[in-house]
Design a protein around this motif. Structure first.
Motif, PDB file in Angstrom:
ATOM      1  N   GLY A 191      42.761  27.347  39.080  1.00  0.00           N
ATOM      2  CA  GLY A 191      41.990  26.515  39.983  1.00  0.00           C
ATOM      3  C   GLY A 191      40.705  26.056  39.323  1.00  0.00           C
ATOM      4  N   ARG A 218      44.711  20.758  35.629  1.00  0.00           N
ATOM      5  CA  ARG A 218      45.895  20.304  34.890  1.00  0.00           C
ATOM      6  C   ARG A 218      45.504  19.928  33.461  1.00  0.00           C
ATOM      7  NH1 ARG A 218      49.397  22.260  38.592  1.00  0.00           N
ATOM      8  NH2 ARG A 218      49.065  21.307  40.653  1.00  0.00           N
ATOM      9  N   ASP A 258      50.821  26.571  37.299  1.00  0.00           N
ATOM     10  CA  ASP A 258      50.000  26.296  38.487  1.00  0.00           C
ATOM     11  C   ASP A 258      49.216  27.526  38.917  1.00  0.00           C
ATOM     12  OD1 ASP A 258      48.885  24.794  40.510  1.00  0.00           O
ATOM     13  OD2 ASP A 258      50.535  25.132  41.917  1.00  0.00           O
ATOM     14  N   ASP A 264      45.695  33.271  41.320  1.00  0.00           N
ATOM     15  CA  ASP A 264      45.427  32.547  40.075  1.00  0.00           C
ATOM     16  C   ASP A 264      45.027  33.501  38.958  1.00  0.00           C
ATOM     17  OD1 ASP A 264      45.991  30.101  41.176  1.00  0.00           O
ATOM     18  OD2 ASP A 264      43.900  29.515  41.483  1.00  0.00           O
ATOM     19  N   ARG A 324      43.409  22.008  41.689  1.00  0.00           N
ATOM     20  CA  ARG A 324      44.181  22.643  40.631  1.00  0.00           C
ATOM     21  C   ARG A 324      43.827  21.980  39.300  1.00  0.00           C
ATOM     22  NH1 ARG A 324      44.781  26.907  42.494  1.00  0.00           N
ATOM     23  NH2 ARG A 324      46.466  27.417  41.026  1.00  0.00           N
TER      24      ARG A 324
END
Length: 220
Positions: free
Chosen positions: A194, A150, A191, A123, A148
């Protein structure tokens, strides 16, 4: 791990308290707000700290010096004018090095133990989020069941101002003032962000009223 405390803002929301005192030096429970950060970092074993400064920079530097009085080592990143979060990190990259670092907004207070945050892995960032406070009911981001972060989705949570950042997130940008949020959103789309839902105490010390509220809370 190193830490960077963001302390270069003008503190306009805190006026008139910040007309003659930079926001990081405003006192809470008898100590400057930024000293609470230094104490928590030291307790977590983080003793190498980078602090960016601009508005009334010399007052902050004079108050904290090299950090030895607080059990840490401080490297100063001076900005002629505030560079926003992204630009401030970019200017400080030579002080931060190549490894992920803890990023702390100077105008928040949180009981988070930063040593409990996970490694980044692949990440680019790990954000600490909290339930939305009354003054920010819409939140900032969604944290899904897989941990995750978003840009969209429900429920939404509020970003605390605590995060772990890979320097690669900003290293490719041009020097100068720029915000961090668009880079975070781009990484979310890939993506590569985190998150942790922190359920402890947190307050955005963004107004004189919330500063007074925090002072009362800590004195109790």
């Amino acid at each position: 791990m190193k830490a960077m405390i963001l302390a270069a803002g003008l503190g306009t929301r805190m006026r008139p308290l910040t007309d003659h005192c930079p926001k990081p030096l405003l006192e809470v429970a008898g100590r400057p707000l930024i000293v609470h950060h230094l104490d928590r970092l030291r307790a977590a074993g983080i003793t190498e700290v980078v602090i960016n400064v601009s508005y009334r920079a010399q007052q902050i530097i004079a108050a904290l010096g090299d950090g030895s009085a607080h059990g840490v080592s401080i490297a100063w990143s001076r900005e002629e004018a505030p560079l926003e979060t992204g630009g401030g990190i970019h200017q400080a990259l030579s002080l931060l090095g190549d490894a992920p670092f803890l990023l702390v907004n100077g105008d928040i207070w949180c009981d988070l133990d930063p040593s409990r945050l996970p490694d980044l892995g692949d990440d680019l960032a790990h954000l600490v989020l909290v339930d939305n406070p009354d003054h920010h009911p819409g939140g900032d981001f969604h944290l899904d069941a897989q941990g995750r972060v978003r840009e969209s989705g429900e429920p939404r949570l509020t970003f605390t101002g605590f995060s772990v950042i890979d320097p690669a997130l900003v290293a490719g940008e041009s020097p100068g003032a720029f915000p961090l949020a668009p880079l975070l959103r781009r990484a979310m789309a890939e993506d590569r962000i985190g998150g942790t839902h922190h359920r402890g105490a947190w307050i955005d010390v963004g107004t004189p009223q919330r500063l007074a509220e925090l002072d009362r809370r800590l004195r109790q």
